[in-house]
Design a protein around this motif. Structure first.
Motif, PDB file in Angstrom:
ATOM      1  N   ARG A 132      53.555  75.497  26.717  1.00 26.64           N
ATOM      2  CA  ARG A 132      53.815  76.474  27.730  1.00 26.64           C
ATOM      3  C   ARG A 132      54.508  76.148  29.028  1.00 26.64           C
ATOM      4  N   ILE A 133      54.468  74.871  29.438  1.00 26.34           N
ATOM      5  CA  ILE A 133      54.813  73.895  30.189  1.00 26.34           C
ATOM      6  C   ILE A 133      56.943  74.120  30.046  1.00 26.34           C
ATOM      7  N   THR A 134      57.384  73.209  28.314  1.00 27.93           N
ATOM      8  CA  THR A 134      58.465  73.018  27.986  1.00 27.93           C
ATOM      9  C   THR A 134      59.480  74.585  27.975  1.00 27.93           C
ATOM     10  N   ALA A 135      58.945  75.567  27.799  1.00 28.93           N
ATOM     11  CA  ALA A 135      59.156  76.732  27.304  1.00 28.93           C
ATOM     12  C   ALA A 135      59.389  77.715  28.927  1.00 28.93           C
ATOM     13  N   LYS A 136      58.619  76.886  29.545  1.00 29.18           N
ATOM     14  CA  LYS A 136      58.453  77.436  30.718  1.00 29.18           C
ATOM     15  C   LYS A 136      59.601  76.773  31.829  1.00 29.18           C
ATOM     16  N   LEU A 137      59.414  75.759  31.791  1.00 34.85           N
ATOM     17  CA  LEU A 137      60.781  74.951  32.440  1.00 34.85           C
ATOM     18  C   LEU A 137      61.843  75.069  31.699  1.00 34.85           C
ATOM     19  N   ALA A 138      61.790  75.494  30.068  1.00 36.44           N
ATOM     20  CA  ALA A 138      63.924  75.022  29.961  1.00 36.44           C
ATOM     21  C   ALA A 138      64.002  76.162  30.138  1.00 36.44           C
ATOM     22  N   SER A 139      63.130  77.255  30.480  1.00 37.23           N
ATOM     23  CA  SER A 139      63.879  79.082  30.891  1.00 37.23           C
ATOM     24  C   SER A 139      64.293  78.892  31.638  1.00 37.23           C
ATOM     25  N   ARG A 140      64.581  77.778  32.878  1.00 40.35           N
ATOM     26  CA  ARG A 140      64.555  77.405  33.813  1.00 40.35           C
ATOM     27  C   ARG A 140      65.832  76.849  34.368  1.00 40.35           C
ATOM     28  N   GLY A 141      65.953  76.504  33.201  1.00 45.61           N
ATOM     29  CA  GLY A 141      67.525  75.494  32.822  1.00 45.61           C
ATOM     30  C   GLY A 141      67.389  74.420  33.384  1.00 45.61           C
ATOM     31  N   TYR A 142      66.037  73.078  32.862  1.00 48.55           N
ATOM     32  CA  TYR A 142      66.097  72.213  32.708  1.00 48.55           C
ATOM     33  C   TYR A 142      66.173  71.929  30.993  1.00 48.55           C
ATOM     34  N   SER A 143      66.492  70.473  30.534  1.00 50.18           N
ATOM     35  CA  SER A 143      67.133  69.985  28.933  1.00 50.18           C
ATOM     36  C   SER A 143      65.644  70.166  29.268  1.00 50.18           C
ATOM     37  N   ARG A 144      65.126  70.383  27.220  1.00 50.31           N
ATOM     38  CA  ARG A 144      63.999  69.921  26.810  1.00 50.31           C
ATOM     39  C   ARG A 144      63.801  68.721  26.769  1.00 50.31           C
ATOM     40  N   THR A 145      64.654  68.266  26.386  1.00 50.69           N
ATOM     41  CA  THR A 145      64.769  66.693  25.829  1.00 50.69           C
ATOM     42  C   THR A 145      64.030  65.777  27.560  1.00 50.69           C
ATOM     43  N   ASP A 146      64.606  66.254  28.516  1.00 43.81           N
ATOM     44  CA  ASP A 146      64.082  65.823  29.421  1.00 43.81           C
ATOM     45  C   ASP A 146      62.600  65.838  30.194  1.00 43.81           C
ATOM     46  N   ILE A 147      61.954  67.733  29.932  1.00 45.12           N
ATOM     47  CA  ILE A 147      60.831  68.171  30.086  1.00 45.12           C
ATOM     48  C   ILE A 147      60.684  67.174  29.172  1.00 45.12           C
ATOM     49  N   GLU A 148      60.527  67.043  28.167  1.00 46.82           N
ATOM     50  CA  GLU A 148      59.526  66.021  26.896  1.00 46.82           C
ATOM     51  C   GLU A 148      59.224  64.806  27.411  1.00 46.82           C
ATOM     52  N   GLU A 149      60.313  63.593  27.681  1.00 52.24           N
ATOM     53  CA  GLU A 149      60.135  62.676  28.036  1.00 52.24           C
ATOM     54  C   GLU A 149      59.339  62.782  28.723  1.00 52.24           C
ATOM     55  N   VAL A 150      59.565  63.354  30.569  1.00 50.68           N
ATOM     56  CA  VAL A 150      59.071  63.134  31.185  1.00 50.68           C
ATOM     57  C   VAL A 150      57.373  63.354  31.332  1.00 50.68           C
ATOM     58  N   THR A 151      57.255  64.146  30.066  1.00 46.56           N
ATOM     59  CA  THR A 151      55.737  64.559  30.025  1.00 46.56           C
ATOM     60  C   THR A 151      55.057  63.075  28.949  1.00 46.56           C
ATOM     61  N   ASP A 152      55.982  63.298  28.080  1.00 46.98           N
ATOM     62  CA  ASP A 152      55.504  62.066  27.735  1.00 46.98           C
ATOM     63  C   ASP A 152      55.114  60.516  28.635  1.00 46.98           C
ATOM     64  N   GLU A 153      55.983  60.195  29.181  1.00 45.93           N
ATOM     65  CA  GLU A 153      56.130  59.349  30.739  1.00 45.93           C
ATOM     66  C   GLU A 153      54.453  59.240  31.255  1.00 45.93           C
ATOM     67  N   LEU A 154      54.591  60.890  31.912  1.00 38.97           N
ATOM     68  CA  LEU A 154      53.229  61.418  32.532  1.00 38.97           C
ATOM     69  C   LEU A 154      51.854  60.927  31.727  1.00 38.97           C
ATOM     70  N   VAL A 155      52.027  61.591  30.622  1.00 38.11           N
ATOM     71  CA  VAL A 155      50.858  60.913  29.536  1.00 38.11           C
ATOM     72  C   VAL A 155      50.499  59.668  29.805  1.00 38.11           C
ATOM     73  N   SER A 156      51.546  59.200  28.769  1.00 37.48           N
ATOM     74  CA  SER A 156      51.873  57.193  28.895  1.00 37.48           C
ATOM     75  C   SER A 156      50.997  56.240  30.364  1.00 37.48           C
ATOM     76  N   LEU A 157      51.732  56.998  31.450  1.00 34.88           N
ATOM     77  CA  LEU A 157      50.826  56.826  32.662  1.00 34.88           C
ATOM     78  C   LEU A 157      49.194  57.304  32.950  1.00 34.88           C
ATOM     79  N   GLY A 158      49.053  58.477  31.619  1.00 33.49           N
ATOM     80  CA  GLY A 158      47.694  58.904  32.351  1.00 33.49           C
ATOM     81  C   GLY A 158      47.461  60.272  33.915  1.00 33.49           C
TER      82      GLY A 158
END
Length: 189
Positions: A132-158
């Motif tokens: 749902r985060i990816t869908a919402k932010l992609a609808s605001r014009g952000y790149s899906r790839t960037d959204i997924e990369e930042v999400t993965d980074e935040l998960v890996s950082l805990g």
């Protein structure tokens, strides 16, 4: 005949306001001081078509940048959103694209930082899942790839734990609620 009728100081010291008489109509343009001085023209001078067009393009570029900065001053925008807003404001696609690129180069659009903040809020405060985060932010014009990369980074950082967030979400529902349905509804599947 196109004549430069007057040159006035603008409120900011970096630009000048020009009054131009063109076919009986008075046109007011605002251009950068350095840009104007580089043209080597003075008050009362007749302007050729090329110089007049150059001045108009510079005025429009400055107005587009001013609008872009106003939009960015109000709220964070992705480059796509800023581009759309500039086109809707009446600027050409080419000029809008150039303004967005200039804003990126100047560091006024920092999508990764925006994404980081937005994803943390969605995941940890609103308890929304990755889908749902990816869908919402992609609808605001952000790149899906960037959204997924930042999400993965935040998960890996805990900084985000989707399993823990889902359990916190389930506490809001009565016991016996279908977990699978909630996972689907909130983007955890």
């Amino acid at each position: 005949m196109t004549i430069l009728v007057y040159i006035r100081e603008a409120r900011d010291s970096a630009s000048v306001v020009l009054g131009i008489e063109c076919e009986g109509e008075r046109i007011r343009l605002s251009v950068g001081r350095e840009f104007f001085l580089s043209l080597g023209i003075s008050e009362g001078e007749t302007l050729d078509e090329a110089t007049f067009d150059t001045l108009r393009r510079e005025d429009e570029r400055r107005r587009a940048m001013k609008k872009a900065l106003s939009i960015l001053g109000y709220a964070d925008n992705s480059r796509k959103n800023l581009y759309i807003k500039l086109v809707r404001a009446g600027f050409s696609r080419e000029l809008s694209r150039a303004c967005v690129e200039e804003c990126l180069a100047l560091g006024y659009i920092r999508e990764r930082e925006q994404l980081r903040r937005l994803i943390l809020t969605e995941a940890n405060t609103r308890l929304v899942g990755r889908g749902r985060i990816t869908a919402k932010l992609a609808s605001r014009g952000y790149s899906r790839t960037d959204i997924e990369e930042v999400t993965d980074e935040l998960v890996s950082l805990g900084e985000i734990d989707f399993e823990e967030n889902f359990e916190a979400l389930m506490e809001k529902y009565p016991e016996g609620t279908d977990r699978r349905q909630i996972k689907y509804k909130h983007g955890y599947m």
